[in-house]
Scaffold this motif. Structure first.
Motif, PDB file in Angstrom:
ATOM      1  N   LYS A   1      18.307  24.104  60.221  1.00  0.00           N
ATOM      2  CA  LYS A   1      17.244  24.074  61.225  1.00  0.00           C
ATOM      3  C   LYS A   1      17.708  23.342  62.482  1.00  0.00           C
ATOM      4  O   LYS A   1      17.385  23.764  63.599  1.00  0.00           O
ATOM      5  CB  LYS A   1      15.993  23.420  60.648  1.00  0.00           C
ATOM      6  CG  LYS A   1      15.289  24.273  59.616  1.00  0.00           C
ATOM      7  CD  LYS A   1      14.133  23.511  58.967  1.00  0.00           C
ATOM      8  CE  LYS A   1      13.529  24.293  57.825  1.00  0.00           C
ATOM      9  NZ  LYS A   1      12.500  23.514  57.113  1.00  0.00           N
TER      10      LYS A   1
ATOM     11  N   PRO B   1      14.570  31.811  65.882  1.00  0.00           N
ATOM     12  CA  PRO B   1      13.239  31.582  65.310  1.00  0.00           C
ATOM     13  C   PRO B   1      13.324  31.157  63.838  1.00  0.00           C
ATOM     14  O   PRO B   1      14.123  31.704  63.070  1.00  0.00           O
ATOM     15  CB  PRO B   1      12.548  32.941  65.446  1.00  0.00           C
ATOM     16  CG  PRO B   1      13.279  33.630  66.553  1.00  0.00           C
ATOM     17  CD  PRO B   1      14.706  33.152  66.442  1.00  0.00           C
ATOM     18  N   LEU B   2      12.500  30.187  63.463  1.00  0.00           N
ATOM     19  CA  LEU B   2      12.496  29.694  62.090  1.00  0.00           C
ATOM     20  C   LEU B   2      12.249  30.825  61.101  1.00  0.00           C
ATOM     21  O   LEU B   2      12.839  30.860  60.017  1.00  0.00           O
ATOM     22  CB  LEU B   2      11.433  28.596  61.935  1.00  0.00           C
ATOM     23  CG  LEU B   2      11.333  27.941  60.559  1.00  0.00           C
ATOM     24  CD1 LEU B   2      12.641  27.239  60.186  1.00  0.00           C
ATOM     25  CD2 LEU B   2      10.180  26.948  60.534  1.00  0.00           C
ATOM     26  N   SER B   3      11.419  31.790  61.473  1.00  0.00           N
ATOM     27  CA  SER B   3      11.096  32.908  60.584  1.00  0.00           C
ATOM     28  C   SER B   3      12.308  33.796  60.303  1.00  0.00           C
ATOM     29  O   SER B   3      12.348  34.498  59.285  1.00  0.00           O
ATOM     30  CB  SER B   3       9.968  33.752  61.167  1.00  0.00           C
ATOM     31  OG  SER B   3      10.365  34.297  62.418  1.00  0.00           O
ATOM     32  N   ILE B   4      13.303  33.754  61.175  1.00  0.00           N
ATOM     33  CA  ILE B   4      14.538  34.513  60.957  1.00  0.00           C
ATOM     34  C   ILE B   4      15.551  33.653  60.196  1.00  0.00           C
ATOM     35  O   ILE B   4      16.235  34.128  59.291  1.00  0.00           O
ATOM     36  CB  ILE B   4      15.143  34.986  62.300  1.00  0.00           C
ATOM     37  CG1 ILE B   4      14.215  36.022  62.943  1.00  0.00           C
ATOM     38  CG2 ILE B   4      16.550  35.556  62.112  1.00  0.00           C
ATOM     39  CD1 ILE B   4      14.641  36.452  64.329  1.00  0.00           C
ATOM     40  N   GLU B   5      15.635  32.383  60.556  1.00  0.00           N
ATOM     41  CA  GLU B   5      16.625  31.500  59.929  1.00  0.00           C
ATOM     42  C   GLU B   5      16.350  31.286  58.441  1.00  0.00           C
ATOM     43  O   GLU B   5      17.250  31.358  57.624  1.00  0.00           O
ATOM     44  CB  GLU B   5      16.660  30.141  60.650  1.00  0.00           C
ATOM     45  CG  GLU B   5      17.566  29.121  60.002  1.00  0.00           C
ATOM     46  CD  GLU B   5      18.976  29.613  59.776  1.00  0.00           C
ATOM     47  OE1 GLU B   5      19.582  29.192  58.758  1.00  0.00           O
ATOM     48  OE2 GLU B   5      19.501  30.412  60.570  1.00  0.00           O
TER      49      GLU B   5
ATOM     50  N   ASP C   1      14.887  32.694  55.177  1.00  0.00           N
ATOM     51  CA  ASP C   1      14.454  33.996  54.699  1.00  0.00           C
ATOM     52  C   ASP C   1      14.417  34.039  53.176  1.00  0.00           C
ATOM     53  O   ASP C   1      14.728  33.062  52.500  1.00  0.00           O
ATOM     54  CB  ASP C   1      15.333  35.113  55.286  1.00  0.00           C
ATOM     55  CG  ASP C   1      16.803  34.972  54.902  1.00  0.00           C
ATOM     56  OD1 ASP C   1      17.099  34.383  53.842  1.00  0.00           O
ATOM     57  OD2 ASP C   1      17.649  35.473  55.660  1.00  0.00           O
ATOM     58  N   ASP C   2      14.035  35.186  52.640  1.00  0.00           N
ATOM     59  CA  ASP C   2      13.902  35.333  51.192  1.00  0.00           C
ATOM     60  C   ASP C   2      15.228  35.195  50.461  1.00  0.00           C
ATOM     61  O   ASP C   2      15.254  34.870  49.272  1.00  0.00           O
ATOM     62  CB  ASP C   2      13.262  36.681  50.848  1.00  0.00           C
ATOM     63  CG  ASP C   2      11.790  36.737  51.221  1.00  0.00           C
ATOM     64  OD1 ASP C   2      11.177  35.657  51.387  1.00  0.00           O
ATOM     65  OD2 ASP C   2      11.252  37.846  51.361  1.00  0.00           O
TER      66      ASP C   2
END
Length: 141
Positions: free
Chosen positions: A20, A30-34, A36-37
């Motif tokens: 992060k 973006p945190l949502s990309i960094e 992930d599942d």
């Protein structure tokens, strides 16, 4: 410097903190990309210098290779060979799991760094999270 596979919640959280810091705060991914599942299935690596986390990476096994991902070193510790050491630790883990090839998506500014470690470019440039990348691979002896 100690580089290890993150096994405890603290070690995994330390690896996430490094990612992060480098990717989200420094590079504006973006945190949502960094996050992930794939984080749920990956092997996470964490590096400590004097018990302070300074580097991270993750490894997944895809098809017939180990995929090295999210490799990062805190800015103040770059240029000291720590990145090389985490790559070597990840490659030895790939080999230990029975694979002889490592693949990674390198930010274009890091191509020469990976070339010095034996990787070669196998793709055209592409954009990932707003940053130019290329895919590189290495056969591990």
């Amino acid at each position: 410097m100690i580089i290890k596979i993150a096994e405890t919640n603290k070690e995994i959280n330390d690896a996430f903190y490094i990612r992060k810091t480098v990717f989200v705060k420094e590079q504006h991914v973006p945190l949502s990309i960094e996050m992930d599942d794939y984080d749920n299935e990956a092997i996470h690596f964490i590096g400590y210098l004097n018990d302070v986390p300074i580097l991270a990476g993750r490894l997944r096994f895809v098809n017939d290779y180990g995929k090295l991902e999210r490799i990062c070193v805190l800015k103040e510790h770059r240029g000291k060979s720590f990145g090389k050491h985490v790559i070597q630790k990840m490659e030895s883990t790939v080999k230990r799991h029975g694979y002889d090839k490592a693949v990674l998506n390198a930010q274009e500014h890091a191509i020469d760094f990976y070339k010095k470690l034996g990787y070669h470019v196998i793709s055209k440039s592409f954009i990932d999270a707003g940053i130019p990348h290329v895919t590189m691979e290495k056969h591990i002896a």
